[in-house]
Design a protein around this motif. Structure first.
Motif, PDB file in Angstrom:
ATOM      1  N   MET A   1       0.730  -1.165  -0.086  1.00 14.48           N
ATOM      2  CA  MET A   1      -0.039   0.092   0.014  1.00 14.48           C
ATOM      3  C   MET A   1       0.815   1.411  -0.028  1.00 14.48           C
ATOM      4  N   GLU A   2       0.478   2.355  -0.961  1.00 13.61           N
ATOM      5  CA  GLU A   2       1.212   3.516  -0.826  1.00 13.61           C
ATOM      6  C   GLU A   2       0.226   4.484  -0.139  1.00 13.61           C
ATOM      7  N   LEU A   3       0.748   5.585   0.592  1.00 14.86           N
ATOM      8  CA  LEU A   3       0.011   6.534   1.112  1.00 14.86           C
ATOM      9  C   LEU A   3       0.645   7.991   0.676  1.00 14.86           C
ATOM     10  N   SER A   4      -0.234   8.800   0.467  1.00 12.10           N
ATOM     11  CA  SER A   4       0.240  10.230   0.328  1.00 12.10           C
ATOM     12  C   SER A   4      -0.675  11.245   0.694  1.00 12.10           C
TER      13      SER A   4
ATOM     14  N   ASN B   1      -3.249   3.881  -2.114  1.00 10.65           N
ATOM     15  CA  ASN B   1      -3.349   2.902  -3.250  1.00 10.65           C
ATOM     16  C   ASN B   1      -2.730   1.725  -2.827  1.00 10.65           C
ATOM     17  N   GLY B   2      -3.247   0.590  -3.829  1.00 13.86           N
ATOM     18  CA  GLY B   2      -2.705  -0.854  -3.495  1.00 13.86           C
ATOM     19  C   GLY B   2      -3.688  -1.679  -2.565  1.00 13.86           C
TER      20      GLY B   2
ATOM     21  N   THR C   1      -1.522  -3.773   6.155  1.00 17.18           N
ATOM     22  CA  THR C   1      -1.081  -2.425   5.851  1.00 17.18           C
ATOM     23  C   THR C   1      -1.749  -1.254   6.505  1.00 17.18           C
TER      24      THR C   1
ATOM     25  N   GLU D   1      -0.328   1.393   9.154  1.00 20.14           N
ATOM     26  CA  GLU D   1       0.110   2.294   8.483  1.00 20.14           C
ATOM     27  C   GLU D   1      -1.009   3.434   8.264  1.00 20.14           C
TER      28      GLU D   1
END
Lengths: 286, 112
Positions: B1-4, B17-18, B24, B27
């Motif tokens: 997973m990507e966080l922004s 994302n993901g 995940t 997070e």
């Protein structure tokens, strides 16, 4: 060979109600066997109970497919219970009671006996939990021992179609009435990774008979119960509930036995989608 | 997973994302908690890049929507993809959370 299990992870397979659609569980089981993912308990209700029992007894996927194609065909509801019409029209004269059912259940009992023999629930290789509903009090009944055919017959006692079935003094009707996807049983039994295969009840489309009207009402209630129970269990559980929701691009009727191979394929496809995450989860220390 | 995370006016947009799952979810929980601790309770979760959520992800969303609302804000969803919507529908989330087609619509909803 890597055996994907750990001391801290107890994987449960929960198969909800859904008649022929429940054969998708064979596809899921096929995937788990191929990946050597060990299931520590199997829970099933209604149509899902039939497949939960096959999996827990150790039937290979091909054998389970053949067994279910012999078991669940249009013929099991072909013979009507003549008395039921009289019971509807003249309840006092024919004596309407809790044993009402429009279909003669002789054949379904024969088919169940042919498929499962004299096995008991506790004979299963994987701990097996079957659920039904107490007709008198509405509560979920979890069957963990006793004659398997009786338990299955109680679990699949679709209201209006099959009469309720008495087991250990309790009059049982279909498990979907208390919980169409009994995740709670797996939580209670200590599972912390729950593979939940559920199905929404189909809506009737054209409502042109009392039976279709009744099924429509039943589907509306069952689907809302499915959602509210799923929400509660997902929120209440400390572990992980992984929904496995096969998508069917064609209508699957209550007795579309010939579509079982397709249903199995879709079950396999849905399982494959979750597989990368499941493997990662089982290999992790979370 | 990507966080922004980014801001648009008084709204914080958290893009996820993901896969949102047991591995995940912590997070995301930390990221949302940090926003709420900082008094930023108007939150939009941009789910246009989210491919999957399990029960662990649902629990994070639920905890934070409650916390955001208790601070007078809200956690609203944007760009939910079909696979994720299936799970959100099944779990009843779509009946308790506001969901918008895209981030702009979700951000604008706070001005209404």
């Amino acid at each position: 060979m890597i055996r994907l299990m750990s001391d801290t992870k107890r994987v449960a397979l929960v198969i909800g109600s859904g008649s022929v659609k429940c054969a998708a569980a064979i596809g899921l089981h096929k995937t788990l066997l191929r990946e050597n993912i060990q299931v520590e308990m199997v829970v099933g209700t209604s149509g899902g109970a039939l497949y939960a029992a096959m999996i827990a007894l150790g039937l290979a996927p091909q054998q389970a497919q053949e067994t279910s194609m012999r078991l669940w065909t249009h013929q099991v509801t072909a013979k009507h219970n003549r008395r039921s019409l009289g019971q509807i029209l003249l309840p006092n004269a024919f004596g309407f009671d809790e044993n009402f059912g429009t279909v003669d259940d002789t054949l379904v009992m024969e088919r169940l006996r042919a498929a499962y023999g004299e096995k008991r629930i506790e004979d299963a290789k994987i701990p097996l939990y079957l659920t039904a509903t107490d007709f008198e009090h509405g509560e979920q009944v979890v069957l963990t021992k006793g004659n398997l055919v009786d338990a299955l017959r109680g679990s699949i006692a679709i209201p209006y179609i099959f009469k309720a079935h008495r087991v250990d003094g309790k009059l049982l009707v279909d498990g979907y009435l208390s919980d169409p996807l009994p995740i709670g049983v797996a939580i209670k039994e200590g599972a912390n990774v729950i593979l939940a295969m559920g199905f929404e009840s189909p809506y009737q489309g054209k409502i042109n008979s009392l039976m279709r009207y009744t099924f429509q009402v039943s589907s509306i209630m069952a689907n809302n119960l499915l959602k509210s129970n799923y929400a509660f269990h997902s929120m209440a559980h400390h572990g992980e509930v992984i929904p496995i929701l096969p998508q069917f691009n064609q209508h699957i009727g209550l007795f579309d036995t010939e579509k079982i191979p397709y249903v199995i394929e879709e079950g396999e496809r849905a399982a494959e989608e979750q597989l990368p995450y499941l493997k990662k989860l089982l290999a992790s220390s979370v | 997973m990507e966080l922004s995370t980014k801001s648009k006016g008084s709204v914080q947009i958290v893009s996820i994302n993901g896969s949102l799952d047991a591995l995940t979810a912590p997070e995301l929980a930390d990221a949302l908690a940090a926003e709420l601790r900082g008094g930023r309770a108007r939150l939009v979760a941009d789910l246009s890049g989210l491919e999957y959520t399990s029960s662990a992800g649902l629990r994070v969303l639920l905890n934070n929507v409650k916390d955001a609302r208790s601070q007078g804000g809200d956690l609203r969803l944007a760009g939910v993809q079909p696979n994720v919507k299936k799970v959100l529908d099944l779990s009843g989330f779509m009946s308790i959370m506001k969901s918008y087609a895209d981030v702009d619509a979700a951000v604008a909803s706070f001005a209404e």
